[in-house]
Design an enzyme around this catalytic site. Sequence first.
Site, short mmCIF file in Angstrom:
data_model
loop_
_atom_site.label_atom_id
_atom_site.label_comp_id
_atom_site.label_asym_id
_atom_site.label_seq_id
_atom_site.Cartn_x
_atom_site.Cartn_y
_atom_site.Cartn_z
N LYS A 37 -13.99 -0.11 4.72
CA LYS A 37 -14.55 -0.77 3.55
C LYS A 37 -15.71 -1.67 3.92
O LYS A 37 -16.76 -1.65 3.29
CB LYS A 37 -13.47 -1.63 2.89
CG LYS A 37 -12.51 -0.89 2.00
CD LYS A 37 -11.45 -0.12 2.67
CE LYS A 37 -10.55 0.55 1.65
NZ LYS A 37 -9.56 1.41 2.20
N ASP B 280 -2.00 -6.35 8.44
CA ASP B 280 -2.89 -5.26 8.02
C ASP B 280 -4.15 -5.92 7.47
O ASP B 280 -4.11 -6.68 6.50
CB ASP B 280 -2.19 -4.41 6.94
CG ASP B 280 -2.99 -3.17 6.58
OD1 ASP B 280 -4.18 -3.11 6.93
OD2 ASP B 280 -2.42 -2.26 5.94
N TRP C 5 0.86 -1.19 0.00
CA TRP C 5 0.00 0.00 0.00
C TRP C 5 0.89 1.24 0.00
O TRP C 5 1.90 1.28 0.70
CB TRP C 5 -0.89 -0.03 1.25
CG TRP C 5 -1.78 1.16 1.42
CD1 TRP C 5 -2.57 1.74 0.46
CD2 TRP C 5 -1.98 1.91 2.63
NE1 TRP C 5 -3.26 2.81 1.00
CE2 TRP C 5 -2.91 2.93 2.33
CE3 TRP C 5 -1.47 1.82 3.92
CZ2 TRP C 5 -3.34 3.85 3.27
CZ3 TRP C 5 -1.91 2.74 4.86
CH2 TRP C 5 -2.83 3.74 4.53
C1 LMR Z 1 -6.59 2.89 -0.91
O1 LMR Z 1 -5.56 2.19 -0.88
O2 LMR Z 1 -7.02 3.43 -1.93
C2 LMR Z 1 -7.38 3.07 0.35
O3 LMR Z 1 -6.86 2.28 1.37
C3 LMR Z 1 -7.55 4.48 0.73
C4 LMR Z 1 -6.30 5.11 1.25
O4 LMR Z 1 -6.36 5.71 2.33
O5 LMR Z 1 -5.26 5.02 0.62
#
Ligand code: LMR
Length: 405
Positions: free
Chosen positions: A250, A215, A134
């Site tokens: 989510k 996570d 992420w």
């Molecule tokens: C994403 O990865 O798009 C979501 O988890 C929102 C974010 O806060 O990045």
Amino acid sequence: MSTHFFADVPTTEPDVILGLLDAFRSDTSPQKVNLGIGLYQDSSGKIPVLQSIQRAASQWIELEENKSYLSIDGVATYNAATQELLFGEDSPVVADRRVTTIQSVGGSGGLRLGAELIHRFLPEASIYISDPSWENHRCLFESAGVKVETYPYYDPETSGLKKTDMLDALCKMPMGSAVLLHACCHNPTGVDLDLETWREVVGICAERQLLPFVDFAYQGFAVGNQEDAAPIRMFAERGLTFLISNSYSKSFSMYRERCGALSVVTGSAKEAAAVSSQVKRIVRSIYSSPPSYGAQLISIVLNTPELYVLWEQELAEMRERIRSMRRLLASKLSVTLSGRDFSFILKQQGMFSYSGLSSQQVRLLRDKYNIYALESGRICVAAINERNVDYISEAMAGVLGSKGL
Ligand code: LMR
């Protein structure tokens, strides 16, 4: 001396995901589509307010007695219900009070609290995140003073997992390192570990004395609430110390209410109590105590059997709709770009697909078609519906087929 203290502050780049959301919002084109951020939209393109949450909200209007502060660790019934959702009914770690759970400001808040805990009490530990991970993981841990390393994860050749490389890397991490794992619906790739691989990962973490940090932002979006929690339960059964940051953004479509939790599974009730006292100190020093509203509604749903059933139905509906959009997108792309294999889209789990679009192709999608995606090529399948799928697949096929991009 100048009183313009910030006169020399340089402007920094907008956030890769939330900055893109702002750019999308200010785009006036009627054909714009936002595949950038992880937001579930229903078949009409709306971000739903779940019925289970609406019903909980009407109960809460009657129940709320005052607006006093919450405790530092948040709503107790929310934390208890979170433990049951994560560890299952009759979990020994819960019964033995070896786990402490604290309400957090979204999943990011849970990650940050865990990062602060690692920084304060395991200052030598680096955290290893998947390559890729992420977009915010690295920044989040580094901001808390934790050194970040990576381990191999995604294989662009197969659009799948680099399993051997990943397991080898885990075996080589220095003892005492923390390792960030995505329980399901890996963000950004959508490529998950199967149960056999999870068993191997749990074994390596135990042998190498690694600290898993799970996570868990998409519980219920891969297979179901119980199934998706399997890795958590494996770590717990193995008796490991580990952390989990879970998010309800989510699964309850409660993005802006910022509801999550940090759970720390320890070796004893005494250890858990000490950890809890320290996490509370961390919270107090950052934001004092959490907000109430979203957590109260989620707690009502999780603790009211008929609302819980309704919520699981709504969650299943979201999950199934995403799956059907994966099928639709893959089949449309296969027709337009015949000869290319898009079956990887069907194998990925959750909201995202690592589409294989290059950063140049992503830019072209935005400039020419007003379709927003992340530069990494990640697209949010949960934003696709029957009305926009033709436009999206034709645009994607157009840029994928462009020579030289
Ligand atoms: C994403 O990865 O798009 C979501 O988890 C929102 C974010 O806060 O990045």
